[in-house]
Enzyme design. Sequence first.
Site, short mmCIF file in Angstrom:
data_model
loop_
_atom_site.label_atom_id
_atom_site.label_comp_id
_atom_site.label_asym_id
_atom_site.label_seq_id
_atom_site.Cartn_x
_atom_site.Cartn_y
_atom_site.Cartn_z
N GLY A 100 11.18 7.08 11.06
CA GLY A 100 12.14 6.43 11.96
C GLY A 100 11.80 6.62 13.42
NE ARG A 193 7.39 1.09 21.74
CZ ARG A 193 6.80 1.74 20.77
NH1 ARG A 193 5.50 1.97 20.82
NH2 ARG A 193 7.48 2.16 19.71
NE ARG A 200 7.97 0.98 14.05
CZ ARG A 200 7.24 1.53 14.99
NH1 ARG A 200 6.15 2.17 14.65
NH2 ARG A 200 7.60 1.49 16.24
CG ASP A 270 4.33 5.74 10.57
OD1 ASP A 270 3.42 5.99 9.77
OD2 ASP A 270 4.53 6.40 11.60
CG ASN A 271 1.83 4.60 13.97
OD1 ASN A 271 3.02 4.57 14.25
ND2 ASN A 271 1.11 5.70 14.05
P1 AMP Z 1 3.69 8.63 15.97
O1 AMP Z 1 2.58 9.46 15.43
O2 AMP Z 1 3.79 8.65 17.47
O3 AMP Z 1 3.67 7.24 15.44
O4 AMP Z 1 5.05 9.32 15.51
C1 AMP Z 1 5.34 9.64 14.18
C2 AMP Z 1 6.79 9.98 14.03
O5 AMP Z 1 7.13 11.12 14.85
C3 AMP Z 1 7.74 8.87 14.46
O6 AMP Z 1 8.85 8.94 13.59
C4 AMP Z 1 8.11 9.28 15.85
O7 AMP Z 1 9.34 8.72 16.26
C5 AMP Z 1 8.20 10.79 15.74
N1 AMP Z 1 8.00 11.46 17.02
C6 AMP Z 1 6.84 11.62 17.71
N2 AMP Z 1 7.06 12.31 18.85
C7 AMP Z 1 8.38 12.59 18.92
C8 AMP Z 1 9.22 13.27 19.85
N3 AMP Z 1 8.76 13.83 20.97
N4 AMP Z 1 10.54 13.35 19.56
C9 AMP Z 1 11.03 12.81 18.44
N5 AMP Z 1 10.30 12.19 17.52
C10 AMP Z 1 8.98 12.06 17.75
MG MG Z 2 4.51 5.63 15.43
#
Ligand code: AMP
Ligand code: MG
Length: 522
Positions: A100, A193, A200, A270-271
């Site tokens: 999420g 953005r 996704r 998820d990306n």
């Molecule tokens: P990402 O690798 O950036 O796509 O993030 C993977 C997951 O980690 C997603 O659910 C993001 O929303 C969560 N996430 C990454 N960084 C943070 C943060 N600083 N605070 C809260 N959630 C995070």
């Molecule tokens: Mg992400």
Amino acid sequence: MSIALSHRYTESLPADSERSRQPRIVEGAAYSFVDPDPVSQPRLLAWSTALGDSLGIARPSEDQDAWLQVLSGNTRWSGTSPYANCYGGHQFGQWAGQLGDGRAITLGEFVDRSGSIHELQLKGAGRTPYSRGADGRAVLRSSLREYLCSEAMHALGVPTTRALSLITTGDDVVRDMFYDGNPQAEPGAIVCRVAPSFLRLGTFELPASRGDTPLLRQLVDYSIEHHEPDIDHRDPDALFAWYEAICRRTARLIAEWTRVGFVHGVMNTDNLSIHGITIDYGPYGWLEPYEPGWTPNTTDAQTSRYCFGRQPAIAQWNLSRFGGALTHLTSDTERLEQCLASYAEEYEHASQAMFASKLGLVDLQSEARQQLLTDLFDLLSMTETDYTLFFRGLGAVPAERPGEAEPQAALMPAYYDPAALQGEVGQALRDWVARYQLEAKQQPDAVRQADMQRSNPLYVARNYLAQLAIDEAEQGRTEELHRLIQVLENPYTEQPGMERYAEKRPEWARHRAGCSALSCSS
Ligand code: AMP
Ligand code: MG
């Protein structure tokens, strides 16, 4: 602020009934309503005038500007109910369950003058029910990188989420950048953005993994109805047409990444967007020396799962997981497999056309040309050769009069170690160039070069360039950032005075953090 809004997402799909930020498992809902957390001193660092103009939003001019307050999360944009999306995903090949939007909050759906609807989403806007143990914030370095690269990709013609604003919050964020037990306070920032939606592959995988077929069905119907003008959502075959459309546009996207040498770095399900646009810029990088096994993500250094050369196969794997989720909606798995097969077909077609245009050849439909391409990859692998500069230089190699001395001179700036060209590499290069000239001379040099300059950028958002802009921005200066943004706005056009942005990565940047590879910390 009088603006047109749409509420189709929140009106069509079920919301989490709870309203707190308390980290939790959210079931039976596509999103949770949550407001951004205020920040102490928002300051606008960068603004995309082109995007602002197309949306009809003027650049915020001062600290009290209403849009600056909205885009930093300090005031609610009237008439909207911000929310964080619920999704899951396969991370590094493993099902990770619910993820999420842990730090992204969608402000609302904005209707532009042409009637197109765009989601405006703040990344780094504070905690949400999906933040788990994390703070919901983002640091300046990663926000600047996301802003810069989204706009650079757009200018390159690569489908992407856009970035409207980059705002520093005035609040520190603590990060252990090297994951070595030395957390540091860093300036916090928020990027706004913009995309048709932030749905996704993992959005659909999560309800499927829980056996929540009704929610899965709603999400699919919604996506088709609102995002697929060419598919009638009432058609019994709509699911297949939609899956195939996603497979095909993802294939075209990955071919585009290959064209410009972009490595995403974290291609978890998820990306990956259902729109075939680049999403979630993290530890991305640009291929500098051509090296198919290169990954910019230090967290991925061991397995190189997300390296340049594996991106096409990983996208296919992700799409197969996504197709697996769709089996909850149909028993015709054979048909789903046929849709998935369209990925490979489309990628083959798109990548052949893409490499033909990179090489300035009409097509690659002869054995000699196929061999030329295969041998090119071998040549590029022999010694460190800059991917961007090689293809750019190739356009300047004369082919009309093949007898000319030193036709390969235009390729010299691409070589990291020119001394390597003394021996067998130099011979291999001369041989390859001679064969290239035979194929390329079918068009006048000027025509071929002009064509090639439209496929082969001169300026890309090299990590070390981004890092130099970050170093300055962390000291409160943004001249370098703005110069870089300006250069990257016209990546195919030589810009006098900007030669240093078109150089290969300098030696000092090879091992400096952030300049070549970087961690996921953001
Ligand atoms: P990402 O690798 O950036 O796509 O993030 C993977 C997951 O980690 C997603 O659910 C993001 O929303 C969560 N996430 C990454 N960084 C943070 C943060 N600083 N605070 C809260 N959630 C995070
Ligand atoms: Mg992400």
